[in-house]
Design an enzyme around this catalytic site. Structure first.
Site: not given
Ligand SMILES: *[C@@H]1O[C@H](CO)[C@@H](O)[C@H](O)[C@H]1NC(C)=O
Ligand SMILES: *[C@@H]1O[C@H](CO)[C@@H](O)[C@H](O)[C@H]1NC(C)=O
Length: 743
Positions: A379, A499, A501-503, A563
Site C-alpha cells: 500500500d 489499488k 486510491d483517491n482520498n 475503510d
C-alpha cells in the site's frame, strides 16, 4: 368520456412469463413501446405540442393504460398535469426541469419538439463516457436502441434522447445529448440523464447515504409534496450519497411489490431530485450536478450526458437488485476478471501503514504466502525520492520508487516475492501495488515543477485536505502525466493488481464545467491504462467507498467498499452497497481487533465470514501481531473463502434478513445454474431464552432436492417454506452453509 384509444398493434402475451417473444422496441407512427421481459415503458408524441408524453413505466402491458384527459383536473397550469419525458424550462411546467440552457440571447427558455426518430440495432457507445454495452462478442446482442430527435426551432438547439432496452434485465438505459446548431454560443446549465414522471400515487424513496467509514446506509422515506433530493458536490460520486435512487410503493419489501431503480453511470458530482407536484405526480431526475456544470457549447458542439440505467421489478427490492447485478456483470464491467475468482490478498496498510522498508515488506509477504494468500499488496509509502513518502505529508505525484527503502529497486524485491510459494500449492505469490495518481503533495518534485497543474481558482488559497491537493485532470498534459507515471511502473515491475486510491474532494475548481471535464479526463486515463494493462486486476478506492459507482465499474471490476473493516458495520455497508452493485465488485478484508475505526472486538470467524460476502476477500493485518489462535484459523478460513468465491462472483444474491431489522442478518448466493448455493447467517447479539428463528431461504427450485452442508437432503419447498433453524452462541456468531442441488 373521452378515452384515448390504445394504438399499438396487438401482440400475444404469456401471462406468467411476462412479454417473452415481443419485440423490445415497438413503433407505431409516433407511439413507442419499450418492452422487457417483465417491464413496459411507453410514450408518444403529443400531436399539438410535439412534447414526448409518458403513458406507462411499470409491469408489462400490451397497450396504453386507459386514460381520460378530463380526469386530470383543471387547475392553474395545464402543463402541470403532463408526464413529460424531457421537461424543458420556461413555458408553463413549473416543476424542476430536466434541461436548462442559457441561450445566446441570454434567456433560459427552451422548447423542444419531436422531429424524427431512429431505431438502432445494439447500443452505440457514449463518446468519452462509461456505458453499458451489448454482448461481449457481438455489440448488438441483447440490446436495441431508440433515438428520438428533438428540435428547438427558436434557438436552433437539437436534443437527442437515446433509450436502450435490455429486455433480459428489464432495463431501460437513457442518455441525452444537446447540440448547438445556432450561430452563437450557448451554455448548458442543467442536463438530467433521466427524467421520469410517475402517475398520481404514494411512493417512498430509497437512497444510500453516509460518510467516510459509514458508506451506503440504506435510508427510506416518504415522497411528499414538494422537492426532495440528494447529491454530491465533492467532484466525485462521494461517500455522502451514492448516485442511485429507488422509488417504491409504501408496501414494497425485499420480496414483494413495485420497485423502480435508477443508477447513474457516472463518477462525478451528481444531483437526484424527486418532486411530488401539487397535482400528485412524482417526477424523478438524476444527472450531473447542475451547480457544477455550466457547460459552454459553441456552434456545432455537442454535450452528451452520462447514462442512467432504470430497472423495474414487481417482485420487490431484492429482485431489482439482482437485475442490476446481472446487467452490470454482463453489460457494464469490461474487465476480463469480471467472472473470475479473485485471488485472496494481504494488504500492508492496516498492518504497517507508511512505516516499513524492503525487509519488513518481504517478511510480511512471506507470512502472507504461509497463510495461503495468493496476492501481496504493498500500500502507500513506497515512492518519492527527494520528498519520500514516509508519512502523509510528502511525495504524492513523484511516482518513482523510494531508493532508501528499496536500495535494489522494487523490481528485485518483487522478483523475490514472486519466488515465494503460496502455502499448499506451487503457485508463486503475486504482487500488487497502491497508487493515488490524481493527487499531489505540496512537498513533491511535481509541485515544484508544475504548480499550475493543481486545481486552483485565481488567487484563492489552495486548500489542503490530508496535506494534499488535487491535480487538474481536465488538462490533457495532466492526463498524459498520470498515464505515463503509472505505465512506467507497470512496464518495469511485475504487478498483477493495482489499488487506485483517491482520498479527498475537490476544492477551488477553476470553473464550474471543470468538474465534468475532470471526469472525462479521468475516464480517458482509466480507459487507456486498463486497455494497455488488461491482465492487471484494477481495484478502485476513494477513502473507502467514496467513488463506488456504476461509472468506475466499467474500468475497475472491484472497489474497496469502506475503510471501515469492523465486521458488524460491514454487514450494513455491504448489504447497502448490494442494493445496486454486485457483490463481486466489493473488496472486503479481515483486519485485526480492536478495530481501528470502531474499537469493536469481534471473533475472527465472524470477520472472515462477513468479508467472504465480497468478491475480493483479503486480509489487512500483520499476522505476527495477532493472537496465535486467530492466526491458526486463517488458513481454513482462506480455504473456505476460495471454495465459495466462484458463487459469490457469479451468483445471484438474495438478502434474506436485513441488518437494520433483524438480529440475524442473512443472505444467500445461488449460482446462475441453480446447482450450488451458499448461505450466510449471522447473530449480532446473543439473546437468552429465545427460540432461534427459522430462516426461510428464497430463490430455490421448490421441486428440487438440495444437500445442506454435505449432510441432510431437503426439498427446495421445505427450505423456503419451512426453513432452517440455526443455533448460535455468543455475540457476533456466524455460519456459512453450502447447498448443493442433488437431482
Ligand atoms: C414478473 O412479474 C410478475 C408479476 O407481474 C412476478 O410475479 C414475477 O416474479 C416477475 N418476474 C421477474 C423475473 O421479475
Ligand atoms: C461473464 O459471464 C456472463 C454469463 O454469466 C457472460 O454473459 C459474460 O460474457 C462473461 N464475461 C466475460 C468477460 O467473460
Amino acid at each position: 368520456m373521452n378515452y384515448i384509444i390504445p394504438s399499438l398493434a396487438r401482440v400475444t402475451v404469456n401471462s406468467t412469463a411476462g412479454l417473452v417473444g415481443r419485440p423490445s422496441i415497438e413503433v407505431d407512427g409516433t407511439s413507442f413501446a419499450l418492452n422487457g421481459r417483465n417491464v413496459s415503458y411507453r410514450f408518444h408524441v403529443d400531436a399539438q405540442t410535439g412534447d414526448i408524453i409518458l403513458t406507462h413505466f411499470g409491469g408489462p402491458v400490451t397497450e396504453d393504460p386507459v386514460q381520460d384527459p378530463s380526469a386530470n383536473g383543471g387547475g392553474w397550469s395545464t402543463q402541470m398535469h403532463l408526464r413529460r419525458e424531457f421537461p424543458d424550462l420556461g413555458r408553463g411546467d413549473f416543476r424542476t426541469p430536466a434541461v436548462r440552457i442559457k441561450q445566446s440571447q441570454g434567456h433560459t427558455v427552451s422548447g423542444f419538439r419531436y422531429k424524427s426518430h431512429q431505431v438502432v440495432a445494439g447500443k452505440p457507445p457514449l463518446p468519452g463516457l462509461p456505458c453499458t454495452f451489448g454482448g461481449a462478442d457481438k455489440e448488438e446482442e441483447g440490446v436495441e436502441t431508440l433515438v428520438l430527435h428533438l428540435w428547438d426551432e427558436c434557438s436552433s438547439v437539437a436534443a437527442d434522447l437515446a433509450y436502450s432496452v435490455f429486455p433480459e434485465h428489464d432495463a431501460v438505459v437513457r442518455s441525452v445529448s444537446i447540440t448547438n446548431r445556432g450561430s452563437g454560443p450557448i451554455t448548458v446549465e442543467k442536463l438530467a440523464s433521466l427524467s421520469v414522471d410517475l402517475p398520481h400515487d404514494e411512493y417512498e424513496m430509497l437512497q444510500l447515504q453516509g460518510e467516510w467509514s459509514r458508506e451506503c446506509t440504506r435510508t427510506r422515506r416518504k415522497v411528499d409534496y414538494g422537492l426532495q433530493g440528494f447529491g454530491s458536490t465533492t467532484g466525485y460520486s462521494s461517500h455522502y450519497n451514492n448516485p442511485f435512487l429507488s422509488l417504491v410503493s409504501p408496501d414494497t419489501t425485499e420480496s414483494h411489490g413495485d420497485a423502480w431503480g435508477f443508477s447513474l453511470v457516472y463518477s462525478g458530482s451528481f444531483l437526484v431530485e424527486v418532486e411530488k407536484s401539487p397535482q400528485g405526480l412524482t417526477r424523478a431526475l438524476i444527472g450531473m450536478n447542475p451547480s457544477q456544470l455550466s457547460w459552454p457549447l459553441g456552434p456545432g458542439e455537442t454535450l452528451v450526458s452520462p447514462e442512467c440505467v432504470s430497472i423495474f421489478s414487481s417482485a420487490g427490492i431484492g429482485a431489482m437488485s439482482r437485475k442490476f447485478h446481472r446487467l452490470y456483470r454482463r453489460n457494464l464491467i469490461r474487465s476480463r476478471f469480471v467472472n473470475e475468482t479473485r485471488p485472496v490478498l494481504l494488504n500492508s496498510w492496516e498492518g504497517l501503514h507508511c512505516d516499513f522498508d524492503g525487509d519488513t515488506i518481504y517478511k510480511l509477504a512471506q507470512e502472507s504466502a504461509d497463510l495461503g494468500a495468493r496476492l501481496f499488496v504493498l500500500d502507500d509509502g513506497w515512492f518519492g525520492d527527494r520528498y519520500p513518502r514516509v508519512d502523509d505529508r510528502a511525495g504524492l505525484g513523484d511516482w518513482t520508487v523510494n531508493p532508501r527503502r528499496f536500495p535494489d529497486g522494487l523490481r528485485s524485491l518483487v522478483d523475490r516475492i514472486n519466488k515465494l510459494k503460496v502455502a499448499g500449492s506451487d503457485q508463486p505469490l503475486q504482487f500488487g501495488l497502491w497508487f493515488e495518481p490524481e493527487m499531489i503533495s505540496k512537498k513533491s518534485v511535481l509541485y515544484e515543477e508544475h504548480p499550475e497543474w493543481v486545481l486552483h481558482a485565481g488567487e484563492y488559497p489552495r486548500s489542503e485536505t490530508r496535506q494534499q491537493l488535487v491535480l487538474n485532470a481536465a488538462l490533457p498534459e495532466v492526463q498524459d502525466f498520470i498515464i505515463r507515471s503509472v505505465a512506467n511502473i507497470l512496464d518495469t515491475v511485475p504487478v498483477t493488481y493495482v489499488k487506485w486510491d483517491n482520498n479527498r474532494g475537490m476544492h477551488e475548481s477553476p470553473a464550474p464545467e471543470n468538474h465534468h471535464a475532470y471526469m472525462l479526463g479521468m475516464y480517458r486515463v482509466f480507459e487507456e491504462l486498463t486497455t494497455r494493462f488488461p491482465n492487471v486486476l484494477w481495484e478502485g478506492c476513494a477513502s473507502g467507498g467514496g467513488r463506488f459507482d456504476a461509472g468506475i465499474l466499467q474500468y475497475f471490476p472491484q472497489s474497496w467498499t469502506s475503510d471501515n473493516t469492523d465486521a458488524l458495520d460491514r454487514v450494513h455497508i455491504q448489504f447497502g452497497t448490494s442494493l445496486v452493485y454486485p457483490c463481486s465488485s466489493m473488496g472486503a478484508h479481515v483486519s485485526a481487533v480492536p478495530n481501528e475505526v470502531t474499537g469493536r472486538v469481534t471473533p475472527i470467524r465472524f470477520r472472515a465470514h462477513v468479508a467472504m460476502m465480497g468478491g475480493s476477500f483479503g486480509l489487512e493485518l500483520d499476522p505476527s501481531r495477532i493472537p496465535a489462535e486467530d492466526k491458526a484459523r486463517i488458513p481454513d478460513l482462506i480455504r473456505l473463502a476460495e471454495k465459495i468465491n466462484p458463487i459469490v462472483i457469479r451468483g445471484d444474491f438474495w438478502r434474506l434478513n436485513l441488518p437494520e431489522s433483524s438480529n440475524y442478518p442473512s443472505a444467500l448466493f445461488i449460482s446462475e445454474d441453480g446447482r450450488e448455493a451458499v448461505l450466510f447467517a449471522f447473530q449480532i447479539r446473543a439473546t437468552t431464552v429465545h427460540n432461534f428463528p427459522l430462516l426461510k431461504l428464497q430463490g430455490l427450485d421448490p421441486r428440487a432436492t438440495y444437500r445442506l452442508d454435505g449432510e441432510r437432503t431437503l426439498s427446495g419447498a421445505t427450505l423456503m417454506n419451512g426453513g432452517v433453524q440455526l443455533r448460535f452462541g455468543t455475540d457476533y456468531d456466524s455460519k456459512v452453509l453450502l447447498l448443493e442441488r442433488v437431482d
